[in-house]
Design an enzyme around this catalytic site. Structure first.
Site, PDB file in Angstrom:
ATOM      1  N   CYS A  29       0.904  -1.195  -0.004  1.00 49.71           N
ATOM      2  CA  CYS A  29       0.020  -0.011   0.014  1.00 49.71           C
ATOM      3  C   CYS A  29       0.877   1.291   0.040  1.00 49.71           C
ATOM      4  CB  CYS A  29      -0.912  -0.039   1.325  1.00 49.71           C
ATOM      5  SG  CYS A  29      -0.066  -0.279   2.968  1.00 49.71           S
ATOM      6  N   HIS A  33      -2.258   7.046   2.999  1.00 50.46           N
ATOM      7  CA  HIS A  33      -0.920   7.236   2.952  1.00 50.46           C
ATOM      8  C   HIS A  33      -0.559   8.277   2.271  1.00 50.46           C
ATOM      9  CE1 HIS A  33      -1.001   3.502   5.241  1.00 50.46           C
ATOM     10  NE2 HIS A  33      -0.334   2.663   4.261  1.00 50.46           N
TER      11      HIS A  33
END
Length: 361
Positions: free
Chosen positions: A158, A251
């Site tokens: 990710c 993120h």
């Protein structure tokens, strides 16, 4: 598609498994018919097994509540009920390698969110907009496994989703060096603030194994298929620090970059906003219409404003500007459990279906 493909979710009770369940509700191609988890959950209904640990913002879909959870280790039985599986099991890396290969050898394609097979030479690790061509290695993997339709495909970590797409968009300018710092949400650890109250108002400057993944996995995504395996790219050289921050989803990456050829800012932005790949060309159900958006405002991208861009499947870039030591610097943002985890795997499965690798048994 005349009939929906029957899907199983391995590790269905965990956070990524739950995200798969939520994303696949009313999916036009796929239907969740089987949920599998650890022996302690087996035999319960999905609703009972999850209990008060449902972590999604949306309610648990009615269609899965009464499904009986199967034992993920009962490979032959689970595999007999489905056309393919998504894997989000919580086991050691070696255990995951073994169990995913067992499922593949039952002639059941495995699309995995796990990291165990990301460096297996003949397993494609794919961001479908960037390297769908890596699926071409699957016939070689099938030869090794002795299968006709069973195989494993994975999606990358990710943490790389907020900057690796830029490297693909800017390929012609020769990205050669990157310094990256990622600021990673707590859902990346499978947690919410209820589970992890000590993260409120806190930053932890270490995420185990994450820096190596952030430095190396983009090179495999940007690599090539040669002699039946994926050979990683030599450039760019990447150095990375990964920081856990008090954010639930999203993120963020702060990136400094040098190029072989010095592009203008305008050229870089134009390449970002016009970048597309197989998912857009094939109009896949989960594909963002525009994969990368560029935000002109000085204070964007922001998690609260931009993490759900394109239903969490798009990437947001901002603050691209010249630097005093590097050619340019910028900020990237992606949704870590949608694009970065379950959603990225769903898009991989859609691409594999469109290319004929996944079909009804």
């Amino acid at each position: 598609m005349d009939q929906k493909l029957k899907v199983g979710i391995l590790g269905a009770t965990g956070m990524v498994g739950q995200r798969f369940i939520a994303l696949l509700e009313n999916h036009p191609w796929f239907e969740v018919v089987t949920v599998a988890a650890s022996p302690r959950s087996a035999g319960k209904t999905y609703e009972e097994a999850v209990g008060d640990r449902w972590k999604m913002d949306t309610p648990m879909p009615e269609g899965v509540k009464k499904l009986t959870v199967l034992n993920v280790n009962d490979v032959e039985h689970v595999a007999s009920t489905v056309d393919f599986v998504f894997s989000a099991v919580d086991m050691s890396k070696e255990e995951i390698k073994v169990i995913e290969e067992k499922y593949a050898k039952t002639e059941t394609p495995v699309v995995s969110n796990n990291s165990a097979h990301r460096w297996t030479p003949d397993v494609p690790m794919v961001v479908p907009e960037i390297n769908a061509a890596h699926f071409d290695v699957i016939p070689d993997q099938k030869k090794r496994l002795g299968t006709t339709r069973g195989f494993i495909a994975v999606k990358p970590n990710c943490s790389i989703q907020s900057y690796a797409p830029c490297l693909a968009a800017w390929e012609e300018f020769g990205p050669k060096e990157l310094v990256v710092t990622t600021y990673q949400a707590i859902s990346g650890a499978g947690k919410t603030f209820k589970d992890w109250p000590e993260m409120e108002g806190n930053i932890i400057p270490f995420i185990g194994g994450e820096e190596e993944k952030s430095e190396q996995e983009p090179l495999r995504v940007l690599g090539k298929v040669e002699n039946g395996q994926i050979v990683k790219a030599e450039l760019p050289k990447i150095t990375c620090q990964c920081v856990r921050v008090p954010v639930l989803n999203g993120h963020t990456a702060a990136v400094f970059i040098n190029f072989e050829k010095k592009p203008t800012k305008e050229q870089l932005i134009e390449k970002l906003v016009n970048f597309k790949g197989f998912p857009q060309e094939a109009d896949l159900p989960s594909a963002p219409k525009q994969f990368i958006q560029y935000l002109e405002e000085d204070n964007r991208p922001q998690v609260t404003l931009d993490v759900d861009y394109e239903s969490g499947m798009g990437v947001s870039i901002g603050r691209l500007r010249e630097d005093t030591m590097y050619d340019y610097k910028f900020i990237g943002l992606s949704h870590n459990t949608v694009r970065g985890a379950a959603g990225g795997a769903v898009l991989c499965a859609e691409a594999l279906t469109a290319k004929g690798y996944i079909a009804k048994k």
